[in-house]
Scaffold this active site. Structure first.
Site, short mmCIF file in Angstrom:
data_model
loop_
_atom_site.label_atom_id
_atom_site.label_comp_id
_atom_site.label_asym_id
_atom_site.label_seq_id
_atom_site.Cartn_x
_atom_site.Cartn_y
_atom_site.Cartn_z
CB CYS A 1 46.18 43.02 26.96
SG CYS A 1 47.85 43.50 26.47
CG ASP B 1 41.78 44.57 46.13
OD1 ASP B 1 41.85 44.91 47.32
OD2 ASP B 1 41.70 43.40 45.76
CE1 TYR C 1 46.48 33.06 46.25
CE2 TYR C 1 47.44 30.89 45.94
CZ TYR C 1 46.34 31.70 46.01
OH TYR C 1 45.07 31.18 45.87
CB CYS C 2 47.18 36.07 50.71
SG CYS C 2 45.95 37.37 50.98
#
Length: 395
Positions: free
Chosen positions: A334, A284, A32-33
């Site tokens: 959130c 990121d 899943y990276c």
């Protein structure tokens, strides 16, 4: 040597940029990276390596731009330990050269499989905080976190953690929550508590493949159930002794404070990332050509991170929310979570609804009375851990 202070940013919020000393290179091949594919951004580079020239330029600018006495350097990957110890010794030397009297801390994220006695002695001597990526007990971890040859990596990670504990290195854990381990919340939580890890972080896996959800993505409502199951144990016996990042951040939002993690903040864009060659990206999770904001060889970090483009990127976390989110009772908790996960449409056809919305809503609704109590304790100068005694008395 004191740094030249003429370039210090006038902005109040601290500048934060994560470093990728080995780019997307990694010794593992986790299914899943999301970062392994970033190698495609630099097809002409066989081995991504940050040069000392880029490292020094970054260190000087990063320290010069800070408005706070405490400065954090964050080393991330790929796999950070593919760079040798000499690289990090040089980094420490440069921090001392340009840091003046500031307190400088270093945190490094690793998959743990390359940790050795030598690395652990180094981290202990130089006071590094080490983050280890581990997805729970072996049957959970090894589903997706494998070597490039397809072999399990759990035993290698645990050997690394054993070494960290042997040398007394401060460490925490980061677990990715996927379609498999989401069904084992308490086993996941107990696993980390049993290894005496008191600072626990986890993140939901949400990734697209060819425009469709990847099969390993965590189901939205199960994500909520996962959080609730761990919270129900934590709130009864672990408040103040075990720090779970999501719970701390939620309490901060309930108390009207900054949550500490960008995904639950009103705005983002505060945390950029610099690749091995000096390219700086907005975040990121947005290391794509359209989100590249410059290169350190041509522009300063201050110019890039406080540019109109980056500021607007951060503001859009709130302004781009669909009306349904802005009308939600839990907007404050959130703010639509991470923009990378806003891949759904609302019932009325508005774009930008977070894939994890149902799970988060379920979680926030469940924890509301506990958060009300704990935030009230904080407001009155009392420890939120009082909630445990209140529960024993029938809160």
């Amino acid at each position: 040597m004191a740094p030249d202070t003429s370039c210090i940013s006038p902005f109040a919020r601290p500048l934060y940029v994560m470093l990728k000393p080995a780019g997307a290179a990694c010794n593992l091949g986790c299914t899943y990276c999301y970062y392994l594919e970033k190698k495609k951004l630099y097809p002409e580079v066989e081995t991504p390596v940050m040069s000392e020239e880029v490292l020094e330029k970054f260190t000087e600018q990063y320290l010069c731009a800070q408005t706070m006495d405490q400065v954090l350097f964050t080393w991330h990957g790929g796999e950070t330990l593919l760079r040798n110890k000499n690289f990090y010794l040089k980094a420490l030397e440069l921090q001392k050269k340009y840091g003046g009297r500031r307190q400088i801390d270093n945190v490094i994220q690793t998959n743990g499989t390359l940790l050795t006695d030598d690395w652990c002695r180094f981290f202990k001597e130089h006071h590094f905080l080490v983050g280890v990526s581990v997805d729970g007990p072996g049957h959970c971890h090894d589903v997706y976190r494998k070597t490039k040859q397809g072999r399990p990596s759990f035993s290698g990670v645990m050997k690394g953690i054993t070494l960290l504990k042997k040398y007394g290195v401060a460490f925490n854990v980061m677990g990715a929550i996927n379609d498999y381990n989401v069904d084992y919340p308490l086993e996941f939580y107990h696993f980390f508590k049993q290894m005496d890890c008191r600072y626990i972080q986890f993140a939901p896996v949400v990734e697209l493949m060819d425009g469709k959800l990847a099969p390993w993505c965590v189901p939205s409502e199960k994500w909520g159930d996962f959080l609730i199951a761990i919270f129900d144990e934590w709130v009864k016996q672990d408040v103040g002794t075990c720090y779970v990042q999501y719970f701390d951040a939620t309490l901060a939002n309930w108390a009207g404070e900054k949550p500490g993690i960008c995904t639950l903040g009103r705005t983002c864009g505060h945390a950029g990332v610099m690749e091995f060659n000096g390219d700086v990206y907005a975040c990121d999770h947005f290391v794509f050509p359209e989100y590249k904001i410059g290169n350190i060889s041509a522009e300063t970090l201050t110019e890039m991170m406080y540019s109109d483009r980056q500021v607007n990127f951060g503001r859009q976390k709130y302004t781009a929310l669909p009306g349904r989110c802005k009308a939600c009772d839990f907007l404050f908790a959130c703010y639509g979570e991470c923009p990378k996960n806003r891949i759904l449409e609302t019932e009325t056809g508005e774009k930008g609804l977070n894939y994890l919305c149902k799970g988060y809503h379920k979680f926030f609704k469940h924890v509301a009375p506990y958060m009300d109590f704990m935030s009230n304790e904080l407001a009155n100068g009392r420890p939120p851990a009082n909630v445990m005694e209140a529960l024993r008395r029938g809160l």
